[in-house]
Design an enzyme around this catalytic site. Structure first.
Site, PDB file in Angstrom:
ATOM      1  N   GLY A 182       0.804  -1.224   0.000  1.00  0.00           N
ATOM      2  CA  GLY A 182       0.000   0.000   0.000  1.00  0.00           C
ATOM      3  C   GLY A 182       0.834   1.269   0.000  1.00  0.00           C
ATOM      4  N   ILE A 183       0.334   2.253   0.727  1.00  0.00           N
ATOM      5  CA  ILE A 183       0.967   3.576   0.755  1.00  0.00           C
ATOM      6  C   ILE A 183       2.385   3.479   1.323  1.00  0.00           C
ATOM      7  CG2 ILE A 183       0.831   5.855   1.856  1.00  0.00           C
ATOM      8  CD1 ILE A 183      -2.268   5.585   1.685  1.00  0.00           C
ATOM      9  N   ASP A 212       4.870  -5.334  15.688  1.00  0.00           N
ATOM     10  CA  ASP A 212       3.505  -4.832  15.818  1.00  0.00           C
ATOM     11  C   ASP A 212       3.575  -3.518  16.593  1.00  0.00           C
ATOM     12  OD1 ASP A 212       0.916  -4.281  16.609  1.00  0.00           O
ATOM     13  OD2 ASP A 212       0.399  -6.382  16.990  1.00  0.00           O
ATOM     14  N   TYR A 215     -12.360   4.794  13.380  1.00  0.00           N
ATOM     15  CA  TYR A 215     -11.295   5.189  12.451  1.00  0.00           C
ATOM     16  C   TYR A 215     -11.240   6.718  12.334  1.00  0.00           C
ATOM     17  CZ  TYR A 215      -8.499   5.486   8.179  1.00  0.00           C
ATOM     18  OH  TYR A 215      -7.517   5.787   7.258  1.00  0.00           O
ATOM     19  N   LYS A 251      -8.032   9.213  13.536  1.00  0.00           N
ATOM     20  CA  LYS A 251      -7.258  10.108  12.675  1.00  0.00           C
ATOM     21  C   LYS A 251      -7.320  11.551  13.185  1.00  0.00           C
ATOM     22  CE  LYS A 251      -5.579   7.027   9.903  1.00  0.00           C
ATOM     23  NZ  LYS A 251      -4.140   6.736   9.863  1.00  0.00           N
ATOM     24  N   VAL A 265      -6.997   6.161  -1.708  1.00  0.00           N
ATOM     25  CA  VAL A 265      -5.903   5.545  -2.467  1.00  0.00           C
ATOM     26  C   VAL A 265      -6.267   4.071  -2.558  1.00  0.00           C
ATOM     27  CG1 VAL A 265      -3.419   5.070  -2.501  1.00  0.00           C
ATOM     28  CG2 VAL A 265      -4.268   7.146  -1.379  1.00  0.00           C
ATOM     29  N   THR A 314      -5.804   0.617  -2.088  1.00  0.00           N
ATOM     30  CA  THR A 314      -4.913  -0.312  -1.392  1.00  0.00           C
ATOM     31  C   THR A 314      -5.799  -1.395  -0.785  1.00  0.00           C
ATOM     32  OG1 THR A 314      -5.196   0.853   0.693  1.00  0.00           O
ATOM     33  CG2 THR A 314      -3.383   1.604  -0.693  1.00  0.00           C
ATOM     34  N   ARG A 338     -13.056  -1.447   2.147  1.00  0.00           N
ATOM     35  CA  ARG A 338     -14.131  -0.474   2.389  1.00  0.00           C
ATOM     36  C   ARG A 338     -15.080  -0.408   1.190  1.00  0.00           C
ATOM     37  NH1 ARG A 338     -17.249   2.670   4.837  1.00  0.00           N
ATOM     38  NH2 ARG A 338     -17.585   4.802   4.189  1.00  0.00           N
TER      39      ARG A 338
END
Ligand code: NDP
Length: 257
Positions: free
Chosen positions: A18-19, A56, A148, A152, A181, A183, A189
């Site tokens: 991903g990113i 982790d 979520y 953020k 983006v 990913t 989602r």
């Protein structure tokens, strides 16, 4: 331009895909020495020269392990990118204690713990740059993403405090706030969104780019992980020296719309 991060040592979490993957690859191309981590081994082998370990970031002992490995493998740390993150697609009422612990453990505690661990190392070495990957979801409530979105918002708040409290030690801290983006995280989602609406994945994807629909993305395409990585390079390079405590939005015009 290349070599913008020459002689810099960077720790970037969640670089296996991903990113984060785009960030580690671009940072290495720009001359940085890179150490990354993820909970599982990357499916696609990392390019040569990029160092990685399994860790982790929601566990105290593993954060300490990452910091120790950073010092022994890189010798110093100039850059920390807190990219690792997880998502839970639920409302407050549907979220369990376990959802809270899992998501907040990575997205908030992990970011806090890594900043706490690395700021003294950077400060002792004349300073450094921290990038926390936030989200446009910090300032706008993506439906059914309660924890979520809240996590953020925490990331953006912590970013501002670090910029203010540790600026005098040569620490720059900024957040990058990506729009969608494509990913693993966003695919999940989009699939959940399609299932909720009884729509196909393609129909949901169309809603992002069709200008006739209310939720379209003005740029009419998704953001690429490479575009996020390019912003991260800018923020860590000398050109980004005046950026402090910013929430750097890269969303193709989504929020402005
Ligand atoms: P992915 O799920 O594709 O990648 C997440 C990365 O983080 C993986 O390398 C994963 O590896 C790692 N990771 C997850 N949990 C942990 C953990 N506890 N410890 C260490 N590593 C971990 O997500 P994205 O690339 O999409 O997301 C990257 C960041 O960008 C996240 O912070 C996300 O919230 C943010 N973001 C993403 C957007 C998008 O549209 N994709 C939009 C806005 C923000 P492993 O699972 O093996 O641990």
């Amino acid at each position: 331009m290349s070599g913008q991060l020459k002689n810099k040592a960077a720790v970037i979490t969640g670089g296996s895909r991903g990113i984060g993957r785009s960030i580690i690859e671009l940072f290495a191309r720009e001359g940085a020495q890179v150490l990354t981590c993820s909970r599982s081994e990357p499916k696609d082998p990392l390019p040569q020269g990029i160092s990685s370990l399994t860790a982790d970031v929601s566990r105290s002992d593993e954060v300490k392990k990452l910091a120790g490995e950073a010092v022994s493998r890189l010798g110093k740390v100039d850059i920390l990118v807190n990219n690792a993150g997880v998502q839970v697609e639920k409302t407050v009422v549907d979220s369990t204690d376990e959802d809270f612990e899992t998501l907040m453990g990575v997205n908030t505690w992990g970011v806090f713990a890594l900043c706490r661990e690395f700021i003294p190392l950077m400060a002792g070495n004349g300073g450094g740059t921290i990038i926390n990957i936030g989200s446009i979801s910090a300032d706008h409530a993506d439906p059914s993403m309660a924890l979520y979105n809240a996590s953020k918002a925490f990331v953006h708040g912590l970013t501002r405090s670090i910029a203010v409290d540790h600026g005098h030690q040569g620490i720059r801290c900024n957040a990058i706030c990506p729009g969608t983006v494509r990913t693993n995280m966003s695919e999940h989602r989009i699939e959940a969104f399609a299932a909720e609406r009884g729509a196909t994945k393609e129909e949901v994807l169309d809603t992002y780019i069709d200008q006739k629909l209310p939720h379209h993305q003005p740029m009419r395409r998704f953001i690429t992980a490479e575009e996020i990585a390019a912003a991260a390079v800018y923020l860590c390079s000398d050109a980004g020296a005046a950026m402090r405590g910013a929430a750097f939005t890269i969303d193709g015009g989504w929020l402005t719309r």
